[in-house]
Design an enzyme around this catalytic site. Structure first.
Site, PDB file in Angstrom:
ATOM      1  N   ASP A  58       0.813  -1.225   0.000  1.00 29.33           N
ATOM      2  CA  ASP A  58       0.000   0.000   0.000  1.00 29.33           C
ATOM      3  C   ASP A  58       0.846   1.274   0.000  1.00 29.33           C
ATOM      4  OD1 ASP A  58      -1.386  -2.290   1.056  1.00 29.33           O
ATOM      5  OD2 ASP A  58      -3.024  -0.971   1.635  1.00 29.33           O
ATOM      6  N   GLU A  84      -4.603   2.544  -3.056  1.00 30.28           N
ATOM      7  CA  GLU A  84      -5.818   3.159  -2.515  1.00 30.28           C
ATOM      8  C   GLU A  84      -5.553   4.264  -1.490  1.00 30.28           C
ATOM      9  OE1 GLU A  84      -8.499   1.089  -0.102  1.00 30.28           O
ATOM     10  OE2 GLU A  84      -7.041   0.804   1.498  1.00 30.28           O
ATOM     11  N   ASN A  85      -4.308   4.351  -0.976  1.00 27.09           N
ATOM     12  CA  ASN A  85      -3.988   5.398  -0.004  1.00 27.09           C
ATOM     13  C   ASN A  85      -2.999   6.417  -0.551  1.00 27.09           C
ATOM     14  OD1 ASN A  85      -5.432   4.232   2.368  1.00 27.09           O
ATOM     15  ND2 ASN A  85      -3.968   2.581   2.069  1.00 27.09           N
ATOM     16  N   ASN A  91     -11.073  -0.617   0.370  1.00 26.92           N
ATOM     17  CA  ASN A  91     -12.217   0.146   0.872  1.00 26.92           C
ATOM     18  C   ASN A  91     -12.048   1.655   0.716  1.00 26.92           C
ATOM     19  OD1 ASN A  91     -10.191  -0.563   2.955  1.00 26.92           O
ATOM     20  ND2 ASN A  91     -11.377   0.795   4.273  1.00 26.92           N
ATOM     21  N   HIS A  92     -10.812   2.159   0.599  1.00 28.42           N
ATOM     22  CA  HIS A  92     -10.614   3.607   0.478  1.00 28.42           C
ATOM     23  C   HIS A  92     -10.642   4.104  -0.975  1.00 28.42           C
ATOM     24  CE1 HIS A  92      -9.993   4.606   4.636  1.00 28.42           C
ATOM     25  NE2 HIS A  92      -9.088   3.664   4.782  1.00 28.42           N
ATOM     26  N   HIS A 123      -7.610  -7.606   0.193  1.00 27.08           N
ATOM     27  CA  HIS A 123      -7.565  -6.420   1.043  1.00 27.08           C
ATOM     28  C   HIS A 123      -8.442  -6.682   2.258  1.00 27.08           C
ATOM     29  CE1 HIS A 123      -6.351  -2.200   1.238  1.00 27.08           C
ATOM     30  NE2 HIS A 123      -7.539  -1.934   1.777  1.00 27.08           N
ATOM     31  N   HIS A 177      -3.865  -3.955   3.263  1.00 26.53           N
ATOM     32  CA  HIS A 177      -4.787  -3.209   4.122  1.00 26.53           C
ATOM     33  C   HIS A 177      -4.234  -2.907   5.502  1.00 26.53           C
ATOM     34  CE1 HIS A 177      -8.436  -1.552   5.822  1.00 26.53           C
ATOM     35  NE2 HIS A 177      -8.451  -2.476   6.768  1.00 26.53           N
ATOM     36  N   HIS A 225      -1.081  -2.667   6.534  1.00 29.07           N
ATOM     37  CA  HIS A 225       0.098  -1.802   6.445  1.00 29.07           C
ATOM     38  C   HIS A 225       1.306  -2.292   7.247  1.00 29.07           C
ATOM     39  CE1 HIS A 225      -2.063   2.095   4.946  1.00 29.07           C
ATOM     40  NE2 HIS A 225      -2.527   0.997   4.358  1.00 29.07           N
TER      41      HIS A 225
END
Length: 259
Positions: free
Chosen positions: A8, A39-40, A67-68, A151, A176, A178
């Site tokens: 991520d 996603e982040n 999800n983000h 994730h 997810h 991290h």
């Protein structure tokens, strides 16, 4: 063949470090395909079209998410047309975007990338186990090489899915949480597994966000806007060695690079 999967990417610090390290990673590991969870990448929450294009320009072939992915509204039109940016396939029928993609390598070998999201301590989405089987049956009509980004929050759910798919896919790689795990292995059926690949971003942080803000959230139990700190960074990744004809993994190597 070799697949490089980058954990991520968190905010601008993560993006800059990927840019700094990409040439060395390509030279050291000679991957045929590069995948990253993005996603982040936009301020720690979500992704924008410009940032996605920036990451593609660095040599990343496929961006997975979770999800983000919905956090930045301007990603929606882009998500609906850019097939190499995928979101979890087990979102409800009719959701915007693509849950998987098949891309060719330089020698025209096809690689499928499938994105799934867990349900334990997360949203009550469609069953990722059954959705995985449905998607794999379809993807295997094009290629035997299938990489799954799962994730998910719970280690148990990630492990269970890996065993459930052992022999059916080339790799199940967790994202997810991290935090890079040290459990990389090839399961008996030929599926490489790692509970979580980790993250690429600020080292002196709480999973990518400022320490003081995260601590205050736990102390006072109030919503708080998180920010991405400056300072040392690191890159977490994994390289999977795969037999392109059978789709079976031959090995998996954990990578951590610190600034």
């Amino acid at each position: 063949m070799k697949i490089l999967f980058i954990g991520d990417i968190v905010g601008e610090p993560g993006r800059k470090f990927v840019k700094q390290q990409m040439r060395g990673l390509l030279q050291a590991h000679t991957p045929d395909l590069v995948i990253a969870n993005g996603e982040n990448a936009a301020g720690g929450f979500g992704l924008t079209p410009d940032i996605a294009e920036e990451l593609f320009s660095l040599g990343i072939h496929v961006l997975t998410s979770g999800n983000h992915i919905w956090d930045k509204k301007d990603i929606e039109p882009y998500l609906g047309k850019q097939e190499r940016l995928i979101r979890p396939a087990n979102y409800p029928e009719g959701s915007l975007g693509f849950g998987s993609v098949v891309v060719p390598t330089a020698d025209s070998t096809k690689v499928a990338v499938l994105n799934l999201e867990g349900r334990v301590f997360m949203s009550n989405l469609d069953d990722p186990f059954r959705k995985a089987v449905q998607e794999i049956e379809r993807l295997k009509k094009e290629t035997m090489v299938i990489i799954v980004d799962f994730h998910a929050e719970a280690t148990s759910e990630k492990s269970a899915l890996a065993w459930y798919l052992d022999g059916k896919v080339s790799a199940v790689l967790g994202t997810h949480t991290h935090v890079q795990t040290a459990d990389e292995r090839v399961l008996p059926g030929g599926t490489a597994f790692m509970t979580d690949v980790g993250m690429t971003g600020p080292t002196d942080s709480v999973i990518g966000v400022r320490k003081d803000e995260a601590i205050n959230r736990f102390l006072y139990q109030r919503p708080h806007k998180f920010e991405i700190p400056k300072g040392p960074v690191h890159l977490d990744a994994a390289v999977i060695d795969i037999d392109a004809k059978t789709g079976k993994a031959k090995g998996i190597e954990r990578i951590k690079i610190r600034s």
